[in-house]
Motif scaffolding. Structure first.
Motif, PDB file in Angstrom:
ATOM      1  N   TRP A  93      61.504  61.000  20.224  1.00 56.62           N
ATOM      2  CA  TRP A  93      62.692  61.501  20.902  1.00 56.62           C
ATOM      3  C   TRP A  93      62.385  62.400  22.101  1.00 56.62           C
ATOM      4  N   LEU A  94      61.252  63.053  22.120  1.00 62.52           N
ATOM      5  CA  LEU A  94      60.923  63.935  23.226  1.00 62.52           C
ATOM      6  C   LEU A  94      60.107  63.203  24.276  1.00 62.52           C
ATOM      7  N   GLU A  98      56.853  67.116  26.780  1.00 64.13           N
ATOM      8  CA  GLU A  98      57.411  68.055  25.799  1.00 64.13           C
ATOM      9  C   GLU A  98      56.701  67.929  24.448  1.00 64.13           C
ATOM     10  N   HIS A 225      68.686  66.944  16.602  1.00 65.59           N
ATOM     11  CA  HIS A 225      68.777  65.796  17.508  1.00 65.59           C
ATOM     12  C   HIS A 225      70.224  65.378  17.727  1.00 65.59           C
ATOM     13  N   HIS A 226      71.020  65.429  16.654  1.00 67.36           N
ATOM     14  CA  HIS A 226      72.427  65.047  16.793  1.00 67.36           C
ATOM     15  C   HIS A 226      73.172  66.003  17.709  1.00 67.36           C
ATOM     16  N   GLU A 227      72.819  67.282  17.631  1.00 68.09           N
ATOM     17  CA  GLU A 227      73.469  68.281  18.485  1.00 68.09           C
ATOM     18  C   GLU A 227      72.836  68.385  19.869  1.00 68.09           C
ATOM     19  N   GLN A 228      71.815  67.565  20.123  1.00 66.34           N
ATOM     20  CA  GLN A 228      71.110  67.528  21.412  1.00 66.34           C
ATOM     21  C   GLN A 228      70.504  68.880  21.783  1.00 66.34           C
ATOM     22  N   ILE A 229      69.955  69.550  20.791  1.00 66.13           N
ATOM     23  CA  ILE A 229      69.285  70.831  21.034  1.00 66.13           C
ATOM     24  C   ILE A 229      67.848  70.792  20.500  1.00 66.13           C
ATOM     25  N   LEU A 230      67.317  69.580  20.358  1.00 72.44           N
ATOM     26  CA  LEU A 230      65.962  69.430  19.831  1.00 72.44           C
ATOM     27  C   LEU A 230      64.944  69.734  20.918  1.00 72.44           C
ATOM     28  N   THR A 231      64.137  70.770  20.697  1.00 76.18           N
ATOM     29  CA  THR A 231      63.052  71.173  21.585  1.00 76.18           C
ATOM     30  C   THR A 231      61.833  71.497  20.711  1.00 76.18           C
TER      31      THR A 231
END
Length: 494
Positions: A93-94, A98, A225-231
């Motif tokens: 996903w990244l 990243e 990931h669902h909230e689009q805050i995956l870092t």
């Protein structure tokens, strides 16, 4: 027979009838002819012998240790599987750069884990399985306080280092290091409580904790990931939350005695013993960490963070086999300690040879599986990314578990004799090869060179460990008397 039965008196029939019922595990249903006997009184319960007690000694040993080995494998599969799944999802996903930042922070985390294992975890397994086994709960309470002192200090240093990196290095790497500093005491606490169950040879409890950790990590990462805050930093914080839940449950099971002095044990004496044993393991920490993780730090300087992410993605392919080997290593070390104390060197040599043969055979099967399905595996895990490394890099990665199997068993055998200084010298030789040959290959060939350097240095480590074991522990006769003093289930019958 009927005439003989009728010839017997009434008082002579009762013992025969009772004996027949007890021998066939039947409940008597005939009505007694004695008018004074209470026919409504229930028969006394018959105690059943456990099915493991009805097996032959050798078969019982195989069943016992097969069960423990399966549970240890399940435990390692769950904890390591959570890290493996986390790395796969982040690589998928990244962006490669990243994911490279996460790989750099994770390499630093492995260094902190190695130091914690050297000073706290490994001495706890050796001493807890041996001299402090009868006082293991009190002993673990002292080790736990040492954990907090060490990890809180280390976490603070990592947080400050991340704040400093934000000024002259990658922002994503700096944020990941700060997050790691915050959650370091929690992530290592879960590892400490998990390994404590191996002292009591109860890998089943550790496997339950692994289930909690695995489920928590997956749910948290999917939510991010669902909230689009995956870092990278958010993923590390998620690791800490999952570890806190796991450690809380495991501490309840362990029921630690929270005293400065309990069961005749003093924290100062335990700390000195841990330092005496762990200083050599700690000295070997940096060389052993250098064997692999040095490449994640130098690749960004020469080829950027993207190269570090690509190397991590390739090494993920060997992680399932390597974690399985680590699971058996965690079970083999306390077993070898007990064999050393009760069965002698010859018994421990037999254990070393048998476990090494089994692990090497399994690693060879994994290599064949990985090579013939390499394209399908990469497409499945990374959604088409990193297919350019499906040739020689996959072969190099597949060879890694073969040499890892030898280093796991040989290192456990030497550590069981409380000679971590030998492990240090072996890691020092291997790390010298990694720094010299490995860095030269990395600079000229990039990711492929880093994989080749890692394989060469770990092969050297296996060879040096074998030479040191043969030189330091020559063959010795087995003491037959010590075999009779070994508790049931600790060693295989002759």
């Amino acid at each position: 027979m009927r005439r003989l039965w009728c010839a017997l008196s009434e008082h002579e029939r009762k013992p025969l009838f009772s004996q027949r019922c007890m021998s066939t595990d039947e409940t008597p249903t005939l009505i007694s002819t004695d008018p004074g006997e209470d026919v409504s009184a229930p028969s006394p319960p018959i105690r059943e012998v456990p099915w493991t007690k009805r097996l032959t000694p050798r078969l019982a040993w195989l069943v016992t240790w097969g069960t423990k080995g399966s549970l240890a494998l399940t435990d390692q599969a769950l904890f390591a599987g959570a890290q493996f799944a986390l790395n796969i999802l982040l690589a998928r996903w990244l962006a490669p750069a990243e994911y490279g930042a996460f790989a750099v922070a994770y390499a630093v985390y492995l260094l902190a884990t190695s130091a914690h294992s050297a000073l706290i975890v490994e001495p706890m397994i050796v001493f807890g399985s041996g001299r402090y086994f009868e006082k293991r709960r009190s002993y673990f309470g002292i080790a736990l306080r040492g954990h907090w002192l060490l990890t809180v200090s280390g976490g603070l240093l990592l947080f400050l280092a991340g704040a400093a990196f934000a000024r002259f290095y990658s922002q994503s790497v700096a944020e990941a290091l700060c997050a790691l500093g915050i959650v370091l005491p929690l992530t290592l606490l879960a590892e400490l409580t998990r390994r404590a169950f191996y002292i009591e040879m109860q890998p089943g409890r550790a496997a339950i904790g692994g289930t909690i950790y695995f489920t928590s990590v997956i749910v948290i990462v999917l939510f991010l990931h669902h909230e689009q805050i995956l870092t990278p930093a958010a993923a590390i914080i998620g690791m800490g939350v999952a570890a806190a839940l796991t450690a809380a449950m495991q501490l309840i099971w362990l029921r630690v005695l929270w005293y400065h002095k309990s069961g005749g044990l003093f924290a100062k004496d335990i700390a000195l013993e841990h330092w005496k044993y762990g200083r050599w393991v700690l000295a070997a920490t940096f060389p052993s960490w250098t064997l692999l993780n040095i490449y994640y730090l130098v690749l960004p300087a020469w080829f950027g963070l993207k190269a570090a992410g690509e190397l991590k993605a390739m090494m993920n392919l060997s992680n399932p086999a390597r974690h399985i080997l680590a699971a058996f290593g965690a079970l083999v070390l306390p077993l070898m300690v007990r064999h050393r104390e009760r069965g002698g060197l010859k018994l421990m040599r037999r254990t070393l040879c048998s476990t090494t043969a089994i692990l090497v055979a399994g690693a060879a099967c994994y290599l064949v599986f990985l090579w013939f399905l390499r394209v399908q595996i990469i497409e499945l895990l990374y959604a088409g990314k990193y297919l350019e490394y499906s040739g020689l890099p996959v072969l190099l990665v597949g060879l890694v578990p073969l040499v890892t199997a030898c280093t796991v068993t040989l290192g456990a055998a030497i550590s069981a004799y409380e000679r971590p200084d030998r492990v240090f010298w072996a890691n020092a030789v291997a790390s010298a090869i990694a720094v010299s040959l490995g860095l030269w290959l990395t600079k000229d060939f990039g990711v492929i060179g880093a994989l080749a350097g890692y394989l060469a240095s770990y092969s050297a480590l296996a060879c040096v460990l074998w030479l040191l074991f043969r030189r330091c522990f020559p063959k010795a006769p087995l003491n037959p008397d010590s075999m009779h003093n070994t508790p049931s289930g600790l060693n295989a019958p002759a």
